[in-house]
Design an enzyme around this catalytic site. Sequence first.
Site, PDB file in Angstrom:
ATOM      1  N   LYS A   1     -20.868  -3.859 -10.348  1.00  0.00           N
ATOM      2  CA  LYS A   1     -22.113  -3.174  -9.990  1.00  0.00           C
ATOM      3  C   LYS A   1     -23.243  -4.155  -9.669  1.00  0.00           C
ATOM      4  CE  LYS A   1     -20.618   1.125 -10.789  1.00  0.00           C
ATOM      5  NZ  LYS A   1     -20.471   2.119  -9.711  1.00  0.00           N
TER       6      LYS A   1
ATOM      7  N   GLU B   1     -29.244   6.218 -11.053  1.00  0.00           N
ATOM      8  CA  GLU B   1     -28.392   7.042 -11.897  1.00  0.00           C
ATOM      9  C   GLU B   1     -27.352   6.121 -12.526  1.00  0.00           C
ATOM     10  OE1 GLU B   1     -27.707   6.369  -8.814  1.00  0.00           O
ATOM     11  OE2 GLU B   1     -25.626   5.747  -9.081  1.00  0.00           O
TER      12      GLU B   1
ATOM     13  N   SER C   1     -12.562  -3.931 -12.132  1.00  0.00           N
ATOM     14  CA  SER C   1     -13.978  -3.725 -11.783  1.00  0.00           C
ATOM     15  C   SER C   1     -14.946  -4.028 -12.926  1.00  0.00           C
ATOM     16  CB  SER C   1     -14.172  -2.296 -11.286  1.00  0.00           C
ATOM     17  OG  SER C   1     -13.655  -1.365 -12.227  1.00  0.00           O
TER      18      SER C   1
END
Length: 399
Positions: A94, A116, A382
């Site tokens: 991210k 969010e 991830s």
Amino acid sequence: MKSMRKEVEARKGYFGTFGGSYVPEQLQPRLDELEAALSSAMGDDLFAMEFTRLLKEYVGRPSALTYCENISRNYGGGRFFLKREDLNHTGAHKINNTIGQALLAKRMGKKELIAETGAGMHGTATATVAALMGMKCTIYMGAVDVQRQAPNVLRMKALGAEVVSVKHGQQTLKEAVDAALEAYVMNPDTFYLLGSAVGPHPFPTMVRGFQRVIGGEAREQFLAREGKLPDHVVACVGGGSNAIGIFSAFLDDANVKIIGVEPAGRGLETKEHAATLMKGKPGIIHGFRTYVLTEDDGEPSPVYSISAGLDYPGVGPEHAHLMESGRASYVSVTDDEAVDAFQVLCRSEGIIPALESSHAVAHALKMLPALSKEETVLVNLSGRGDKDLDSVLPLLGLE
Ligand SMILES: Cc1ncc(COP(=O)(O)O)c(C=O)c1O
């Protein structure tokens, strides 16, 4: 394939028939402003240099490519590799996207970031870049996710962000997106730092642009180590940003099989899953056209996954197109399979994966025994799983 993708991209924000912008009138000028700023930034070498510098000096890129010798041996068949986004600063992919978007927000003169978050990794990454760049930060998070991803809530608070617990509907990711979008519409001075390759144009294209560093590095690292490309590239799909980040570097290589893994929750035969591509149908959600899990009345279905970052009733529009065009295939993995894979990676390789990433690992583990010794599988790991220990350890009898 190359010319097809160019043609797709030429239709502003569309991937085949998916994507576009279906938003209230008052929001479109904001998206137009964002698109103009993005296009100017993309033409500016200084922007690219600053993005690359921060990825290197702050995030710690390039992230490693790890050959998992124990799993490859234990499962027989193919050889298993991980692209280690878990090793990035803040512990997930991210951060790549939040650095890119925060630089853009700064360039646009914005002073406040809103976002969010589901698993809290995107919220943490946004709070991190807000602190780095001296901006105010508000994170919207469903109340259920505030509970199940508590360590990340503490991290966001420590970094100076305000965490708003969203208490309506299912109180998970969809409601967090609803609340963040509403705050974005109400306050023209904010920059909505969207965390996945979803939303109206230009978000899916922009997020892919900032995440494609994953695939770019992985391709180079794999070629340097193995002298050839991987045979299979696998990633979990929530909104689809880590997946499109790694897939994008291999789309033109017809011999590389591309596989996205959706959350089957308690089983595709139940209603408790979030396998949007496998079980949904084309529709509109949060301002873009994609596959959506819907009820008979057309409203988005309640969705479920053990993994807070995957339970979203929509999916990035490029994935809908990749599935319909046949370039990528999409499969699903249940909660139980993901938890088993979590434990296998911990015990066999000494790596604690995020529950989201464990879905991709689980599918790879299913594939390995049937492959030949020469075949390779590359999974995008991830994120790291510290945030998930409170929910997973009791399931493993390790409280
Ligand atoms: C570690 C991790 N992987 C994957 C995801 C799913 O998001 P995406 O599909 O956009 O990569 C999340 C979302 O929170 C996440 O935290």
